[in-house]
Design a protein around this motif. Structure first.
Motif, PDB file in Angstrom:
ATOM      1  N   VAL A 195       0.832  -1.200   0.000  1.00 38.28           N
ATOM      2  CA  VAL A 195       0.000   0.000   0.000  1.00 38.28           C
ATOM      3  C   VAL A 195       0.867   1.251   0.000  1.00 38.28           C
ATOM      4  CG1 VAL A 195      -1.721   1.334   1.292  1.00 38.28           C
ATOM      5  CG2 VAL A 195      -1.943  -1.158   1.120  1.00 38.28           C
ATOM      6  N   LEU A 196       1.873   1.272   0.868  1.00 41.69           N
ATOM      7  CA  LEU A 196       2.764   2.433   0.933  1.00 41.69           C
ATOM      8  C   LEU A 196       3.561   2.610  -0.354  1.00 41.69           C
ATOM      9  CD1 LEU A 196       4.006   2.136   4.610  1.00 41.69           C
ATOM     10  CD2 LEU A 196       2.411   3.812   3.667  1.00 41.69           C
ATOM     11  N   ARG A 197       4.017   1.507  -0.925  1.00 44.73           N
ATOM     12  CA  ARG A 197       4.750   1.578  -2.195  1.00 44.73           C
ATOM     13  C   ARG A 197       3.860   2.180  -3.276  1.00 44.73           C
ATOM     14  NH1 ARG A 197       6.492  -3.345  -2.151  1.00 44.73           N
ATOM     15  NH2 ARG A 197       4.718  -4.221  -3.229  1.00 44.73           N
ATOM     16  N   ASN A 198       2.587   1.771  -3.333  1.00 42.27           N
ATOM     17  CA  ASN A 198       1.657   2.312  -4.324  1.00 42.27           C
ATOM     18  C   ASN A 198       1.371   3.788  -4.079  1.00 42.27           C
ATOM     19  OD1 ASN A 198       1.486  -0.178  -5.568  1.00 42.27           O
ATOM     20  ND2 ASN A 198      -0.390  -0.764  -4.548  1.00 42.27           N
ATOM     21  N   MET A 199       1.214   4.170  -2.796  1.00 35.44           N
ATOM     22  CA  MET A 199       0.983   5.576  -2.470  1.00 35.44           C
ATOM     23  C   MET A 199       2.163   6.430  -2.911  1.00 35.44           C
ATOM     24  SD  MET A 199      -0.703   5.342   1.345  1.00 35.44           S
ATOM     25  CE  MET A 199      -0.604   7.083   1.664  1.00 35.44           C
ATOM     26  N   LEU A 200       3.372   5.964  -2.630  1.00 39.18           N
ATOM     27  CA  LEU A 200       4.574   6.709  -2.980  1.00 39.18           C
ATOM     28  C   LEU A 200       4.743   6.804  -4.491  1.00 39.18           C
ATOM     29  CD1 LEU A 200       7.033   8.208  -1.988  1.00 39.18           C
ATOM     30  CD2 LEU A 200       8.238   6.034  -1.801  1.00 39.18           C
ATOM     31  N   THR A 201       4.523   5.706  -5.195  1.00 38.33           N
ATOM     32  CA  THR A 201       4.625   5.699  -6.652  1.00 38.33           C
ATOM     33  C   THR A 201       3.635   6.681  -7.268  1.00 38.33           C
ATOM     34  OG1 THR A 201       5.350   3.405  -6.670  1.00 38.33           O
ATOM     35  CG2 THR A 201       4.444   4.263  -8.725  1.00 38.33           C
ATOM     36  N   GLU A 202       2.406   6.662  -6.764  1.00 35.64           N
ATOM     37  CA  GLU A 202       1.380   7.575  -7.266  1.00 35.64           C
ATOM     38  C   GLU A 202       1.768   9.025  -7.006  1.00 35.64           C
ATOM     39  OE1 GLU A 202      -3.020   8.759  -5.774  1.00 35.64           O
ATOM     40  OE2 GLU A 202      -2.692   6.614  -6.118  1.00 35.64           O
ATOM     41  N   TRP A 203       2.252   9.291  -5.794  1.00 35.44           N
ATOM     42  CA  TRP A 203       2.628  10.662  -5.436  1.00 35.44           C
ATOM     43  C   TRP A 203       3.776  11.163  -6.302  1.00 35.44           C
ATOM     44  CZ3 TRP A 203       6.947  12.654  -2.436  1.00 35.44           C
ATOM     45  CH2 TRP A 203       6.818  14.000  -2.110  1.00 35.44           C
ATOM     46  N   LEU A 204       4.768  10.301  -6.543  1.00 36.48           N
ATOM     47  CA  LEU A 204       5.928  10.705  -7.347  1.00 36.48           C
ATOM     48  C   LEU A 204       5.581  10.899  -8.818  1.00 36.48           C
ATOM     49  CD1 LEU A 204       8.694   8.441  -5.770  1.00 36.48           C
ATOM     50  CD2 LEU A 204       8.487  10.945  -5.575  1.00 36.48           C
ATOM     51  N   ASP A 214       2.469  11.746 -10.085  1.00 38.99           N
ATOM     52  CA  ASP A 214       1.455  12.770 -10.344  1.00 38.99           C
ATOM     53  C   ASP A 214       2.077  14.160 -10.314  1.00 38.99           C
ATOM     54  OD1 ASP A 214      -0.534  10.901 -10.578  1.00 38.99           O
ATOM     55  OD2 ASP A 214      -1.403  11.253  -8.598  1.00 38.99           O
ATOM     56  N   PRO A 215       1.525  15.082 -11.108  1.00 37.84           N
ATOM     57  CA  PRO A 215       2.011  16.466 -11.037  1.00 37.84           C
ATOM     58  C   PRO A 215       1.604  17.091  -9.702  1.00 37.84           C
ATOM     59  CG  PRO A 215       0.124  16.297 -12.503  1.00 37.84           C
ATOM     60  CD  PRO A 215       0.472  14.904 -12.083  1.00 37.84           C
ATOM     61  N   TYR A 216       2.289  18.152  -9.320  1.00 45.61           N
ATOM     62  CA  TYR A 216       1.972  18.843  -8.068  1.00 45.61           C
ATOM     63  C   TYR A 216       0.528  19.340  -8.090  1.00 45.61           C
ATOM     64  CZ  TYR A 216       6.940  19.030  -6.887  1.00 45.61           C
ATOM     65  OH  TYR A 216       8.235  18.704  -6.583  1.00 45.61           O
ATOM     66  N   VAL A 217      -0.136  19.229  -6.935  1.00 42.42           N
ATOM     67  CA  VAL A 217      -1.485  19.762  -6.795  1.00 42.42           C
ATOM     68  C   VAL A 217      -1.416  21.291  -6.788  1.00 42.42           C
ATOM     69  CG1 VAL A 217      -3.483  19.937  -5.248  1.00 42.42           C
ATOM     70  CG2 VAL A 217      -2.323  17.742  -5.556  1.00 42.42           C
ATOM     71  N   GLU A 218      -0.520  21.815  -5.982  1.00 42.47           N
ATOM     72  CA  GLU A 218      -0.306  23.269  -5.944  1.00 42.47           C
ATOM     73  C   GLU A 218       1.183  23.539  -6.142  1.00 42.47           C
ATOM     74  OE1 GLU A 218      -2.144  25.286  -2.652  1.00 42.47           O
ATOM     75  OE2 GLU A 218      -3.899  23.979  -2.755  1.00 42.47           O
ATOM     76  N   ASP A 219       1.946  23.409  -5.054  1.00 44.46           N
ATOM     77  CA  ASP A 219       3.397  23.544  -5.143  1.00 44.46           C
ATOM     78  C   ASP A 219       4.014  22.402  -4.336  1.00 44.46           C
ATOM     79  OD1 ASP A 219       3.239  24.239  -2.416  1.00 44.46           O
ATOM     80  OD2 ASP A 219       3.329  26.369  -2.838  1.00 44.46           O
TER      81      ASP A 219
END
Length: 110
Positions: A74-83, A85-90
């Motif tokens: 789960v954490l690996r998937n969360m991190l992969t998704e976060w890395l 995806d483009p920034y939401v704001e900054d």
């Protein structure tokens, strides 16, 4: 015997099925899970059926030894998704949002 680490969707499918059928005792739930190929073909039962088909030994071990959420996956998937995806704001706001997601994950899964 150690519990089997399962993907989040399989963990949720087991838990949702148990919650959806509170009138069934443990023995009746076990019969349902053992006969997964002859029960419904939608939603959580479909997820369990697919998992049992692709991982028959692990599925049986889940029934015998129990199962638990594979938190590392789960954490690996969360991190992969976060890395990816483009920034939401900054960057700073994104880090704050990600930290909140991690906090919520650990709060709800500890």
């Amino acid at each position: 015997m150690e519990k089997v680490l399962v993907p989040e969707k399989v963990y949720r499918a087991f838990e949702n099925t148990k919650r959806a059928m509170p009138h069934l005792g443990q023995d009746q739930l076990n019969v349902l899970f053992m006969n997964i190929f002859s029960v419904g073909n939608a939603g959580d039962l479909k997820i369990l059926k697919e998992y049992a088909k692709e991982n028959p030994t692990k599925y049986l071990q889940c029934l015998v030894c129990g199962y638990t959420l594979d938190k590392q996956e789960v954490l690996r998937n969360m991190l992969t998704e976060w890395l990816s995806d483009p920034y939401v704001e900054d960057e700073e706001k994104d880090i704050e949002i990600f930290a909140e997601r991690l906090t919520q994950f650990f709060y709800h899964n500890s």
